[in-house]
Motif scaffolding. Structure first.
Motif, short mmCIF file in Angstrom:
data_model
loop_
_atom_site.label_atom_id
_atom_site.label_comp_id
_atom_site.label_asym_id
_atom_site.label_seq_id
_atom_site.Cartn_x
_atom_site.Cartn_y
_atom_site.Cartn_z
N PHE A 47 1.26 -1.37 -0.17
CA PHE A 47 -0.06 -0.05 -0.20
C PHE A 47 1.29 1.14 0.33
O PHE A 47 1.59 1.81 0.62
N LYS A 49 1.12 4.94 0.44
CA LYS A 49 -0.66 5.95 0.90
C LYS A 49 -1.17 6.88 0.14
O LYS A 49 -1.81 6.91 -0.36
N MET A 52 -2.40 6.34 -2.94
CA MET A 52 -4.15 5.37 -3.51
C MET A 52 -4.97 5.76 -2.44
O MET A 52 -4.71 6.15 -1.80
N VAL A 57 -6.43 1.98 2.01
CA VAL A 57 -5.80 1.43 3.04
C VAL A 57 -5.88 2.44 4.32
O VAL A 57 -5.71 0.96 4.92
#
Length: 434
Positions: A47, A49, A52, A57
């Motif tokens: 992920f 951050k 996304m 997240v």
């Protein structure tokens, strides 16, 4: 989930949906990793951050360990990932949230007592090394069945609720059966003997047995799985040949098909298939060798059964699987045939691992009158076993067989300290749940 991809099958460039349990979450600030685990292994989900969806997240980082999730995304190559690939997610769904506080740690970082593990067996089997035991057990039983079939043996299933015990009533669990007393069967012994007198001739069974023994040791269970064999027109030496072949087949199957599981248990280097013939010691030779070790305070004499200490001393002396043959007639069950030239000696045998007994067997008494006399000598009422004894009036061939404890086989094969580790939900004096 028809479109689900197992983690072991995920390849770079694939668009996948992976589903399983949250094994671990690592939040490193601008990037975070979630390790997802399924039955085939683990895969990293990355992920980033800033790039996304915030909600996705947040969902990933807030989910508790051992929750069941589904992740859709694309697989990319990543040498630094634990398995060399990772999933870049497009969506994540929490299917079943786990409690924040777990009764044990499936990652194995925090050890748990065996009693805690058995109380929470579902969680316990999420650990690779525990799951490996039962994958190995399944493979051993598959190999055993295959070997039985290769020698022309038919698989049978015999009753577990009986009117009388195989070896008398001292170790029976009584139950109420439509207002009458019945018992949980100690062994399929009498039924498999009846089957060798039928058109089947050679049979095997893998099924539960029940012993109301008040033991509380690392090697005893009150419900166990017995691997049983019986063949018409066999003597005790031929039955030992089959027994040796079955044990070797179990080891061979595990060696061939369970390398990942052996690796999880740290056993890839030390797992050896027994290839030499198993030594066959007479009972008399066995007690002489035990006494010669000096391990016992009081030497054994003819007619003594072998204590745990005696078995351990002999096992250390022999150092491999071995048989003990020609036991005294008086300490073997009524259905074991005596030697024709010496009624003081039985055809009974035990197969031993250096740690403990695995198998009890022998040639059976197939002559009706001798069988009845055997009942009477051991203080049993032949009339209570008429369903069994009467069939010996109608042409019962010579036959031999044995019973092998499946849990003891796995325990000794894998060097487990406690037999309860080789059974999913043990039954002993203290444990009736789960």
């Amino acid at each position: 989930m028809d479109d689900r991809t197992y983690t072991a099958d995920a390849s770079p460039g694939d668009a996948v949906t992976v589903a399983g349990w949250v094994h671990e979450i690592r939040d490193l600030g601008g990037i975070a990793f979630l390790i997802l685990r399924d039955k085939t292994g683990k895969i990293q989900v990355k992920f980033e951050k800033d790039e996304m969806d915030d909600e996705m997240v947040e969902t990933a980082l807030d989910v508790h360990r051992e929750s069941v999730i589904s992740v859709e995304g694309t697989v990319e190559e990543e040498d630094r990932a634990p398995t060399g690939v990772e999933v870049v997610p497009e969506s994540i769904e929490v299917i079943a949230e786990a409690d924040a506080e777990l009764p044990l740690d499936p990652s194995g970082k925090v050890e748990a007592e065996l009693s805690t593990r058995l109380d929470n067996r579902t969680l316990d089997l999420r650990k690779d090394e525990v799951k490996a035991i039962f994958e190995i057990r399944a493979e051993a039983l598959r190999a055993v069945r295959e070997h039985f079939r290769s020698i022309g043996s038919t698989e049978i299933n015999t009753p577990k609720i009986v009117a009388t015990g195989t070896e008398g009533g001292t170790e029976l669990f009584p139950i109420t059966y439509f207002g009458e007393e019945a018992f949980m069967n100690q062994s399929p012994q009498l039924f498999k003997q009846l089957m060798v007198g039928s058109g089947l001739e050679r049979v095997f069974e893998i099924g539960p047995i029940f012993r109301a023994e008040e033991h509380n040791t690392p090697r005893h269970l009150n419900e166990a799985t017995s691997i049983d064999f019986e063949s018409a027109f066999f003597d005790h030496t031929e039955a030992m040949d089959v027994c040796e072949g079955i044990v070797r087949a179990a080891y061979e199957g595990v060696a061939e098909n369970c390398q990942e599981e052996l690796e999880a248990l740290g056993m890839t280097e030390e797992f050896d298939v027994p290839d030499d013939a198993f030594p066959r010691l007479t009972y008399e030779e066995a007690i002489e060798r035990i006494n010669a070790t000096g391990a016992l305070d009081d030497p054994l004499v003819w007619g003594d059964d072998l204590s745990t200490e005696a078995e351990r001393a002999l096992g250390e002396d022999v150092g491999s699987h071995y048989f003990i043959t020609d036991w005294p007639s008086e300490i073997k069950p009524f259905y074991i045939k005596d030697h024709d030239d010496d009624p003081e000696l039985s055809t009974g045998f035990d197969l031993m691992h250096p740690r403990l007994e695995l198998v009890s067997g022998g040639q059976r008494e197939h002559r009706y009158q001798h069988l009845i006399e055997g009942f009477e000598q051991q203080g049993l009422e032949p009339e209570a076993f008429e369903y069994y004894t009467k069939m010996f009036k109608y042409g019962m061939p010579p036959h031999a067989g044995w019973g092998l404890g499946a849990e003891r086989l796995i325990m000794t094969m894998l060097g487990l300290e406690n037999i309860r580790e080789a059974v999913l939900f043990p039954r002993d004096r203290q444990r009736l749940s789960p």
